[in-house]
Enzyme design. Structure first.
Site, PDB file in Angstrom:
ATOM      1  N   LEU A 198     -31.448  -7.080  29.620  1.00  0.00           N
ATOM      2  CA  LEU A 198     -31.711  -7.391  28.222  1.00  0.00           C
ATOM      3  C   LEU A 198     -30.393  -7.497  27.443  1.00  0.00           C
ATOM      4  CD1 LEU A 198     -34.736  -4.988  27.638  1.00  0.00           C
ATOM      5  CD2 LEU A 198     -34.797  -7.436  28.025  1.00  0.00           C
ATOM      6  N   ASP A 228     -36.801  -0.418  16.850  1.00  0.00           N
ATOM      7  CA  ASP A 228     -36.153  -1.596  17.418  1.00  0.00           C
ATOM      8  C   ASP A 228     -36.358  -1.591  18.927  1.00  0.00           C
ATOM      9  OD1 ASP A 228     -35.096  -2.471  14.952  1.00  0.00           O
ATOM     10  OD2 ASP A 228     -33.469  -1.023  15.117  1.00  0.00           O
ATOM     11  N   LEU A 229     -37.187  -2.480  19.420  1.00  0.00           N
ATOM     12  CA  LEU A 229     -37.578  -2.501  20.823  1.00  0.00           C
ATOM     13  C   LEU A 229     -36.362  -2.535  21.733  1.00  0.00           C
ATOM     14  CD1 LEU A 229     -39.768  -2.797  22.999  1.00  0.00           C
ATOM     15  CD2 LEU A 229     -39.610  -5.273  22.665  1.00  0.00           C
ATOM     16  N   ASP A 230     -36.315  -1.590  22.671  1.00  0.00           N
ATOM     17  CA  ASP A 230     -35.277  -1.525  23.705  1.00  0.00           C
ATOM     18  C   ASP A 230     -33.867  -1.442  23.133  1.00  0.00           C
ATOM     19  OD1 ASP A 230     -37.050  -1.556  25.865  1.00  0.00           O
ATOM     20  OD2 ASP A 230     -37.182  -3.743  25.824  1.00  0.00           O
ATOM     21  N   GLU A 231     -33.725  -0.998  21.884  1.00  0.00           N
ATOM     22  CA  GLU A 231     -32.403  -0.909  21.266  1.00  0.00           C
ATOM     23  C   GLU A 231     -32.121   0.496  20.734  1.00  0.00           C
ATOM     24  OE1 GLU A 231     -31.697  -4.001  18.439  1.00  0.00           O
ATOM     25  OE2 GLU A 231     -32.406  -5.587  19.764  1.00  0.00           O
TER      26      GLU A 231
END
Length: 286
Positions: A198, A228-231
């Protein structure tokens, strides 16, 4: 007396940087007969914040009495302070979808004692993991998620976290995005694992996409879940070199192995109180 590898207490604190913090803390602990086992500290110059982790023994130590001894310096330095008695095992709620490799690794590491924790439940949006939960003697909860039922399922999940008194929710390849509301409600208490491609190679079959592009490194990232998705703040990462001769299935196998290891290490660091947040990044006292 206990072995030094088995501290009774873990103290974590942060405050604005100032002279005398360590001296004040260690003096307060000494007044309670504490025997320091491990200390780690860091001055984050960017934020001008000071972070300290102390593991210590205190024979016949009383948590309330220790906190009372620390109270004056907590006020003096305006500290965020947390004290945990290690006699109580942290409680894990594991969430999984259909890929169970990361969950199986966690369960094994709990069984052999490398992860000093108690698994209180396995939750899935699919029924596949029920057999594993039953084999391990663990409660299993099937919470199907669709666009129409997402809010209801998350309400059930939050209720389950409260009822099981879970300290940490581990997304062991749970393939559903948590809502902003749930992420905020469980802030700092949810760890996720994902492949490190990602933001490239999103969606289905990321390893096949990576193979088509000739990727040379495969990795995984474990992080706290935020809106915040995947952050979210990163706890642990690992990467491994791969070769052009490997098939997409080979890459998937390498990725599964890395994901399982990285997630387990991140969970261990969290359980041992080795992770502290400084803004959007983590400090990990290994």
């Amino acid at each position: 007396m206990r072995e030094p590898s088995e501290p009774q207490f873990i103290l974590k604190l942060s405050c604005d940087a100032a002279p005398g913090i360590v001296a004040a803390v260690t003096s307060a602990l000494a007044s309670q007969g504490a025997n320091l086992v491990e200390t780690a500290q860091f001055w984050d110059r960017q934020s001008d914040r000071f972070f300290l982790r102390v593991a210590f023994l205190a024979e016949d130590g009383d948590e309330t009495r220790i906190l009372d001894a620390l109270a004056p310096i907590k006020v003096q330095f305006d500290m965020d302070l947390n004290l945990r008695h290690t006699a109580r095992k942290p409680r894990l709620l594991i969430m999984v979808s259909r890929f169970d490799h990361a969950m199986l690794h966690l369960l094994y590491q709990v069984r052999v004692g490398w992860l000093d924790a108690e698994v209180v439940a396995i939750v899935s949006n699919h029924p596949d993991a029920r057999r594993i939960a039953e084999h391990e003697g663990l409660p299993f909860y099937h919470l199907p998620v669709t666009r129409e039922t997402k809010a209801e399922a998350e309400a059930e999940l939050l209720k389950l976290v409260e009822e099981t008194d879970a300290d940490l929710v581990v997304l062991a390849r749970y393939m559903q995005v948590l809502s902003d509301e749930l992420s905020r409600a469980l802030s700092g208490r949810v760890i996720n694992i994902h492949h490190s491609f990602l933001p490239s190679f999103k969606g289905a079959k990321p390893y096949h996409q990576a193979h088509e592009r000739g990727v040379k490194l495969i990795g995984a990232t474990a992080h706290y879940v935020t809106a915040d998705l995947d952050e979210g703040p990163i706890i642990e990462q690992e990467a491994e070199r791969v070769a052009h001769s490997m098939t997409p299935d080979d890459l998937v196998a390498v990725g599964r192995d890395i994901e399982a290891r990285v997630l387990a290490r991140a969970v261990k660091m969290h359980l041992e109180g080795r992770v502290m947040l400084s803004g959007q990044r983590t400090l990990v006292f290994t």
